[in-house]
Scaffold this motif. Structure first.
Motif, short mmCIF file in Angstrom:
data_model
loop_
_atom_site.label_atom_id
_atom_site.label_comp_id
_atom_site.label_asym_id
_atom_site.label_seq_id
_atom_site.Cartn_x
_atom_site.Cartn_y
_atom_site.Cartn_z
N UNK A 167 0.86 -1.18 0.00
CA UNK A 167 0.00 0.00 0.00
C UNK A 167 0.90 1.24 0.00
N UNK A 168 0.75 2.09 -1.01
CA UNK A 168 1.66 3.20 -1.24
C UNK A 168 0.94 4.54 -1.11
N UNK A 169 1.61 5.48 -0.45
CA UNK A 169 1.13 6.86 -0.43
C UNK A 169 1.58 7.53 -1.72
N UNK A 170 0.63 7.97 -2.53
CA UNK A 170 0.99 8.52 -3.84
C UNK A 170 0.28 9.85 -4.08
N UNK A 171 0.92 10.67 -4.90
CA UNK A 171 0.36 11.93 -5.35
C UNK A 171 1.03 12.33 -6.65
N UNK A 177 4.72 19.60 -5.77
CA UNK A 177 5.35 20.89 -6.05
C UNK A 177 4.58 22.03 -5.39
N UNK A 178 3.26 21.89 -5.35
CA UNK A 178 2.42 22.96 -4.81
C UNK A 178 2.30 22.90 -3.29
N UNK A 179 2.22 21.71 -2.73
CA UNK A 179 1.91 21.56 -1.30
C UNK A 179 3.09 21.06 -0.47
N UNK A 180 4.19 20.72 -1.13
CA UNK A 180 5.33 20.18 -0.40
C UNK A 180 5.19 18.69 -0.18
N UNK A 181 6.29 18.10 0.25
CA UNK A 181 6.34 16.65 0.44
C UNK A 181 6.42 16.35 1.94
N UNK A 182 5.51 15.54 2.47
CA UNK A 182 5.59 15.22 3.91
C UNK A 182 6.85 14.43 4.22
N UNK A 183 7.44 14.71 5.39
CA UNK A 183 8.64 13.98 5.80
C UNK A 183 8.31 12.84 6.74
N UNK A 184 7.14 12.91 7.38
CA UNK A 184 6.68 11.82 8.24
C UNK A 184 5.15 11.85 8.29
N UNK A 185 4.51 10.77 8.72
CA UNK A 185 3.05 10.70 8.65
C UNK A 185 2.31 11.84 9.33
N UNK A 186 2.83 12.34 10.46
CA UNK A 186 2.12 13.41 11.16
C UNK A 186 1.95 14.66 10.30
N UNK A 187 2.81 14.84 9.29
CA UNK A 187 2.70 16.00 8.39
C UNK A 187 1.44 15.93 7.53
N UNK A 188 0.85 14.74 7.40
CA UNK A 188 -0.31 14.58 6.51
C UNK A 188 -1.55 15.31 7.01
N UNK A 258 2.63 9.69 -11.28
CA UNK A 258 2.46 9.73 -9.83
C UNK A 258 3.82 9.54 -9.18
N UNK A 259 3.94 10.03 -7.95
CA UNK A 259 5.16 9.84 -7.17
C UNK A 259 4.79 9.26 -5.80
N UNK A 260 5.74 8.51 -5.25
CA UNK A 260 5.53 7.93 -3.92
C UNK A 260 6.00 8.92 -2.86
N UNK A 261 5.15 9.17 -1.89
CA UNK A 261 5.54 9.98 -0.74
C UNK A 261 5.92 9.08 0.42
N UNK A 262 6.69 9.61 1.36
CA UNK A 262 7.07 8.84 2.56
C UNK A 262 7.69 7.50 2.20
N UNK A 263 8.71 7.50 1.36
CA UNK A 263 9.32 6.24 0.92
C UNK A 263 9.92 5.46 2.08
N UNK A 264 10.38 6.15 3.11
CA UNK A 264 11.00 5.45 4.24
C UNK A 264 9.97 4.88 5.20
N UNK A 265 8.72 5.25 5.01
CA UNK A 265 7.63 4.74 5.84
C UNK A 265 6.79 3.78 5.00
N UNK A 266 6.24 2.79 5.64
CA UNK A 266 5.40 1.83 4.90
C UNK A 266 4.08 1.62 5.62
#
Length: 309
Positions: A167-171, A177-188, A258-266
């Motif tokens: 299960x992948x977080x994608x956008x 580019x517009x909203x930034x990339x979350x660095x950890x889940x709490x940023x969502x 599409x791109x995967x966000x939070x690649x270090x988190x699963x």
């Protein structure tokens, strides 16, 4: 008290009457007379000491006591049929109807592609497919098997794991580019989510990190749906982020749409399971379809396609 043989005929008739809701339709299906069906139910009720059906002039319904016995009675009928078919098919080619339930998105994208080879190999098999994200009752609804994408809970059903589903977080690139990339889940909590209602906990996204542990977040949701396919246009248009199974998005990720966000988190992975009723007795046609699907999905086309880097 002497041991008595179980009245298997009466139990089979009970299961069919409960399914069809009619004594006369059961008699017609089994090639019996109406009195024979009625006497079998009466015989069984006398033996058990309680009523199996509540009867009115307009309606026939299974009693509460009858419902407690219905699943096993249905299994008796199915296993007896399977036993007879298995014995008679030893020297025959697989033939007859096989009923399969599968999730709508997965069935459309992947199950359909496996069918031409199956039908070419077994030309006397007929398939009846029910594509829906609803979790069907295999025994009560008469399905031979189901493909399920889940973290399969304990069950009386037999389950064969065919593949892993990440299960992948994608956008979209525009969204990040517009909203930034979350660095950890709490940023969502500061992002827009597109939500699927078929998961175990609606709106709650759980992630795991190899060193930071677990995080759970409930992001604001812009779209709710019971079919994840409908989220793809909004994803592509940069309207939000979604947790999607890899089999749905791997081509878009590889193509850069599409791109995967939070690649270090699963998120917790799921499995693609082939689920069957608990009886090991299966007609030859069902065995043939099971083995065909197991071969087709043992090397899932989406598996291992997306790098973790």
């Amino acid at each position: 008290m002497k041991n008595r043989l179980p009245d298997l005929e009466a139990w089979a008739i009970f299961a069919k009457v409960a399914e069809l809701g009619s004594f006369s339709r059961t008699a017609e299906e089994f090639g019996l007379s109406n009195p024979t069906v009625s006497k079998a139910i009466t015989r069984l009720e006398l033996r058990l000491g309680f009523s199996l059906f509540a009867r009115t002039s307009r309606r026939l319904s299974v009693t509460e006591a009858g419902r407690s016995s219905l699943e096993r009675a249905t299994r008796i009928l199915q296993e007896a049929r399977a036993l007879e078919e298995e014995a008679s098919e030893q020297t025959e080619a697989p033939r007859g109807v096989v009923r399969i339930s599968a999730p709508l998105s997965f069935g459309t994208a992947y199950l359909g592609g496996t069918l031409p080879t199956l039908l070419q190999t077994y030309p006397e098999i007929t398939l009846e497919l029910a594509l829906s994200d609803r979790k069907v009752d295999l025994i009560a609804e008469g399905f031979d098997m189901a493909l399920r994408i889940a973290s399969l809970e304990d069950s009386s059903l037999l389950a064969r794991r065919l593949a892993t589903v990440r299960i992948l977080l994608v956008g979209s690139p525009d969204y990040f580019a517009k909203h930034g990339r979350p660095s950890r889940p709490c940023d969502l909590t500061n992002h827009c989510a597109l939500g699927y209602t078929g998961g175990p906990a609606r709106g709650i996204w759980k992630f795991t990190h190899p060193t930071l542990g677990d995080e759970t977040v409930e992001p604001p949701v812009k779209i709710w749906t019971d079919n994840a396919d409908i989220l793809n246009p909004a994803l592509m248009a940069g309207q939000g982020l979604a947790l999607q199974p890899d089999f749905m998005v791997w081509k878009d990720v590889e193509a850069g749409r599409l791109e995967i966000g939070l690649r270090e988190w699963s998120a917790n992975p799921l499995g693609l399971f082939l689920v069957t009723p608990p009886s090991p007795l299966r007609p030859l046609r069902v065995k043939a379809v099971i083995e065909h699907l197991a071969r087709e999905f043992s090397h899932a086309p989406w598996a291992g396609t997306l790098s973790a880097e």
